[in-house]
Design a protein around this motif. Structure first.
Motif, PDB file in Angstrom:
ATOM      1  N   THR B  96       0.842  -1.187   0.000  1.00 21.22           N
ATOM      2  CA  THR B  96       0.000   0.000   0.000  1.00 21.22           C
ATOM      3  C   THR B  96       0.879   1.240   0.000  1.00 21.22           C
ATOM      4  O   THR B  96       2.034   1.197   0.424  1.00 21.22           O
ATOM      5  N   ALA B  97       0.311   2.328  -0.465  1.00 19.03           N
ATOM      6  CA  ALA B  97       1.027   3.602  -0.434  1.00 19.03           C
ATOM      7  C   ALA B  97       0.017   4.708  -0.197  1.00 19.03           C
ATOM      8  O   ALA B  97      -1.180   4.546  -0.428  1.00 19.03           O
ATOM      9  N   LEU B  98       0.559   5.855   0.267  1.00 17.12           N
ATOM     10  CA  LEU B  98      -0.308   6.964   0.642  1.00 17.12           C
ATOM     11  C   LEU B  98      -1.059   7.538  -0.556  1.00 17.12           C
ATOM     12  O   LEU B  98      -2.243   7.870  -0.462  1.00 17.12           O
ATOM     13  N   ASN B  99      -0.362   7.634  -1.695  1.00 10.24           N
ATOM     14  CA  ASN B  99      -0.998   8.214  -2.880  1.00 10.24           C
ATOM     15  C   ASN B  99      -0.406   7.586  -4.138  1.00 10.24           C
ATOM     16  O   ASN B  99       0.501   6.760  -4.070  1.00 10.24           O
ATOM     17  N   ALA B 100      -0.922   8.002  -5.294  1.00 13.84           N
ATOM     18  CA  ALA B 100      -0.511   7.399  -6.562  1.00 13.84           C
ATOM     19  C   ALA B 100       0.984   7.606  -6.822  1.00 13.84           C
ATOM     20  O   ALA B 100       1.671   6.706  -7.304  1.00 13.84           O
ATOM     21  N   GLU B 101       1.486   8.796  -6.492  1.00 16.15           N
ATOM     22  CA  GLU B 101       2.891   9.089  -6.743  1.00 16.15           C
ATOM     23  C   GLU B 101       3.805   8.129  -5.964  1.00 16.15           C
ATOM     24  O   GLU B 101       4.712   7.508  -6.515  1.00 16.15           O
ATOM     25  N   GLN B 102       3.498   7.990  -4.660  1.00 12.54           N
ATOM     26  CA  GLN B 102       4.299   7.057  -3.855  1.00 12.54           C
ATOM     27  C   GLN B 102       4.062   5.618  -4.292  1.00 12.54           C
ATOM     28  O   GLN B 102       4.934   4.763  -4.171  1.00 12.54           O
ATOM     29  N   GLY B 103       2.853   5.363  -4.807  1.00  9.78           N
ATOM     30  CA  GLY B 103       2.530   4.023  -5.311  1.00  9.78           C
ATOM     31  C   GLY B 103       3.392   3.660  -6.502  1.00  9.78           C
ATOM     32  O   GLY B 103       3.886   2.538  -6.615  1.00  9.78           O
ATOM     33  N   LEU B 104       3.584   4.625  -7.409  1.00 11.79           N
ATOM     34  CA  LEU B 104       4.431   4.379  -8.585  1.00 11.79           C
ATOM     35  C   LEU B 104       5.859   4.071  -8.155  1.00 11.79           C
ATOM     36  O   LEU B 104       6.502   3.164  -8.696  1.00 11.79           O
ATOM     37  N   ALA B 105       6.341   4.819  -7.167  1.00 10.30           N
ATOM     38  CA  ALA B 105       7.696   4.575  -6.665  1.00 10.30           C
ATOM     39  C   ALA B 105       7.786   3.183  -6.029  1.00 10.30           C
ATOM     40  O   ALA B 105       8.771   2.458  -6.222  1.00 10.30           O
ATOM     41  N   LEU B 106       6.737   2.809  -5.319  1.00  9.20           N
ATOM     42  CA  LEU B 106       6.704   1.486  -4.686  1.00  9.20           C
ATOM     43  C   LEU B 106       6.751   0.380  -5.745  1.00  9.20           C
ATOM     44  O   LEU B 106       7.508  -0.590  -5.615  1.00  9.20           O
ATOM     45  N   LEU B 107       5.962   0.541  -6.814  1.00  9.64           N
ATOM     46  CA  LEU B 107       5.958  -0.469  -7.878  1.00  9.64           C
ATOM     47  C   LEU B 107       7.339  -0.577  -8.525  1.00  9.64           C
ATOM     48  O   LEU B 107       7.794  -1.667  -8.853  1.00  9.64           O
ATOM     49  N   GLN B 108       7.996   0.569  -8.688  1.00 14.53           N
ATOM     50  CA  GLN B 108       9.343   0.548  -9.266  1.00 14.53           C
ATOM     51  C   GLN B 108      10.307  -0.248  -8.389  1.00 14.53           C
ATOM     52  O   GLN B 108      11.100  -1.037  -8.887  1.00 14.53           O
ATOM     53  N   ARG B 109      10.195  -0.013  -7.083  1.00 15.35           N
ATOM     54  CA  ARG B 109      11.058  -0.772  -6.154  1.00 15.35           C
ATOM     55  C   ARG B 109      10.780  -2.269  -6.261  1.00 15.35           C
ATOM     56  O   ARG B 109      11.689  -3.082  -6.277  1.00 15.35           O
ATOM     57  N   LEU B 110       9.476  -2.617  -6.347  1.00 17.87           N
ATOM     58  CA  LEU B 110       9.115  -4.031  -6.422  1.00 17.87           C
ATOM     59  C   LEU B 110       9.652  -4.667  -7.708  1.00 17.87           C
ATOM     60  O   LEU B 110      10.132  -5.796  -7.705  1.00 17.87           O
ATOM     61  N   ARG B 111       9.571  -3.899  -8.804  1.00 12.63           N
ATOM     62  CA  ARG B 111      10.090  -4.417 -10.079  1.00 12.63           C
ATOM     63  C   ARG B 111      11.601  -4.624  -9.999  1.00 12.63           C
ATOM     64  O   ARG B 111      12.134  -5.616 -10.483  1.00 12.63           O
ATOM     65  N   ARG B 112      12.293  -3.648  -9.369  1.00 13.77           N
ATOM     66  CA  ARG B 112      13.744  -3.762  -9.241  1.00 13.77           C
ATOM     67  C   ARG B 112      14.129  -4.978  -8.409  1.00 13.77           C
ATOM     68  O   ARG B 112      15.068  -5.689  -8.713  1.00 13.77           O
ATOM     69  N   THR B 113      13.351  -5.199  -7.335  1.00 13.53           N
ATOM     70  CA  THR B 113      13.615  -6.355  -6.478  1.00 13.53           C
ATOM     71  C   THR B 113      13.464  -7.637  -7.291  1.00 13.53           C
ATOM     72  O   THR B 113      14.274  -8.557  -7.204  1.00 13.53           O
ATOM     73  N   ASP B 114      12.433  -7.673  -8.125  1.00 13.32           N
ATOM     74  CA  ASP B 114      12.221  -8.825  -9.009  1.00 13.32           C
ATOM     75  C   ASP B 114      13.427  -9.044  -9.907  1.00 13.32           C
ATOM     76  O   ASP B 114      13.949 -10.146 -10.031  1.00 13.32           O
ATOM     77  N   ALA B 115      13.867  -7.931 -10.539  1.00 15.56           N
ATOM     78  CA  ALA B 115      14.977  -8.012 -11.491  1.00 15.56           C
ATOM     79  C   ALA B 115      16.252  -8.462 -10.771  1.00 15.56           C
ATOM     80  O   ALA B 115      17.027  -9.250 -11.293  1.00 15.56           O
ATOM     81  N   GLY B 116      16.402  -7.989  -9.542  1.00 16.07           N
ATOM     82  CA  GLY B 116      17.601  -8.301  -8.778  1.00 16.07           C
ATOM     83  C   GLY B 116      17.710  -9.760  -8.381  1.00 16.07           C
ATOM     84  O   GLY B 116      18.792 -10.288  -8.234  1.00 16.07           O
ATOM     85  N   THR B 117      16.554 -10.404  -8.239  1.00 15.22           N
ATOM     86  CA  THR B 117      16.593 -11.800  -7.794  1.00 15.22           C
ATOM     87  C   THR B 117      16.639 -12.760  -8.967  1.00 15.22           C
ATOM     88  O   THR B 117      16.744 -13.959  -8.794  1.00 15.22           O
ATOM     89  N   ASP B 118      16.522 -12.213 -10.191  1.00 17.54           N
ATOM     90  CA  ASP B 118      16.535 -13.080 -11.383  1.00 17.54           C
ATOM     91  C   ASP B 118      17.912 -13.700 -11.597  1.00 17.54           C
ATOM     92  O   ASP B 118      18.915 -13.101 -11.257  1.00 17.54           O
TER      93      ASP B 118
END
Lengths: 142, 118
Positions: B96-118
Motif C-alpha cells: 500500500t502507499a499513501l498516494n498514486a505518486e508514492q505508489g508508482l515509486a513502490l511499484l518501481q522498487r518491487l520491479r527492481r527487487t524482481d529483477a535483482g533476484t533473477d
C-alpha cells in the motif's frame, strides 16, 4: 439502557431484501451520523459496522431477509445513532462462538459480529435457534 | 488509465458486492490484455471499505501477482484505515502507499527487487 428517542426526528425503517440494501444502510447511517454530529472516524466506523450486520442478514437469514431500524438517541447531553438489525432466520446456536474472531459457518473471515462490536460503543445481540437474531448497535457523539 | 507499464484504477462511489466482483474480473482481464507490469488501485474516493470489499481488494492484488504484475492499493483514507484495523481485516500483507505518486515509486522498487533476484 437509559436512552431516549430524539424528539423531532422520525426513525427510519426498511427491509433488507437484496444487495442494494447494503448501500441503503450505509447511506441512511451516514445521514443520521452526520445529523447527530459524529466525527468522520466514528461515522465511518458506524457505517462499516452496519454494512457488516446487513451483510450477515443477506448471508444467514432465512430467505436472505431482515429489517433495519435506525433512530437518533440522546443520553445526558450526548447524541447518538442506534441501529437495529433483525431477522427471522435460524438464529445463532452458540453466541459466544459467533462473537469470536475467525469463527464462521460460511467460510468467510468470521469478522462480521466481533468486528462490528469493536467499531461501535455498544452492541447487544439477542438470538436463539428458530426465533431469529436481533443486533442493536449504538454510536455516541464524542 | 495507463502510465507507462502501469494501470491506474480509481474506485469510487458506494460499491455493492456485484459491482466489486465485476471490477475484480475486469481488472484481472485488463492486466492480461495490456500486459501491464503494475497496477495501482486508488481507493481515495471510497469512504467505506467493509470486510467484503477489503477481501476482494486483497484478492485482486493476489490475482494480479499471479499474472506476473505487481499491484498496490493507494489512497486509503485515514478513517477507513482506522476502521479496517479495528474491524480486524488483515491488510498487512498488501503493498500500500499513501498516494498514486508514492505508489508508482513502490511499484518501481518491487520491479527492481524482481529483477535483482533473477
Amino acid at each position: 439502557m437509559r436512552t431516549e428517542l430524539d424528539a423531532g426526528r422520525e426513525p427510519v425503517d426498511f427491509g433488507i431484501i437484496d444487495e442494494s440494501d447494503l448501500i441503503r444502510v450505509r447511506k441512511v447511517l451516514r445521514t443520521e451520523a452526520e445529523e447527530v454530529g459524529l466525527n468522520l472516524v466514528d461515522t465511518t466506523k458506524l457505517i462499516t459496522a452496519g454494512s457488516e450486520l446487513a451483510r450477515n442478514i443477506l448471508n444467514y437469514a432465512t430467505d436472505r431477509r431482515g429489517r433495519v431500524h435506525v433512530e437518533q438517541v440522546r443520553r445526558g447531553g450526548r447524541r447518538g445513532v442506534r441501529a437495529t438489525f433483525a431477522d427471522d432466520g435460524p438464529g445463532i446456536a452458540d453466541i459466544d462462538a459467533a462473537m469470536t474472531d475467525g469463527f464462521s459457518t460460511r467460510g468467510s473471515m468470521g469478522l462480521g459480529l466481533p468486528g462490528a462490536k469493536r467499531l461501535v460503543d455498544d452492541m447487544t445481540l439477542t438470538s436463539s435457534p428458530g426465533t431469529g437474531t436481533t443486533v442493536v448497535i449504538v454510536k455516541w457523539q464524542r | 488509465m495507463k502510465i507507462g507499464d502501469t494501470l491506474l484504477v480509481a474506485l469510487q462511489g458506494d460499491l455493492d458486492d456485484t459491482t466489486v466482483i465485476r471490477i475484480e474480473e475486469q481488472l484481472t482481464r485488463e492486466v492480461a490484455r495490456t500486459a501491464a507490469t503494475g497496477m495501482l488501485i486508488d481507493v481515495s474516493r471510497l469512504s467505506v471499505v467493509d470486510s467484503f470489499i477489503a477481501r476482494v481488494l486483497a484478492r485482486i492484488v493476489a490475482m494480479v501477482r499471479l499474472l506476473g504484475a505487481h499491484a498496490a492499493v493507494v489512497g486509503i483514507q485515514p478513517a477507513v484505515a482506522i476502521t479496517l484495523v479495528e474491524l480486524g481485516v488483515p491488510m498487512g500483507h498488501l503493498d500500500t502507499a499513501l498516494n498514486a505518486e508514492q505508489g508508482l515509486a513502490l511499484l518501481q522498487r518491487l520491479r527492481r527487487t524482481d529483477a535483482g533476484t533473477d
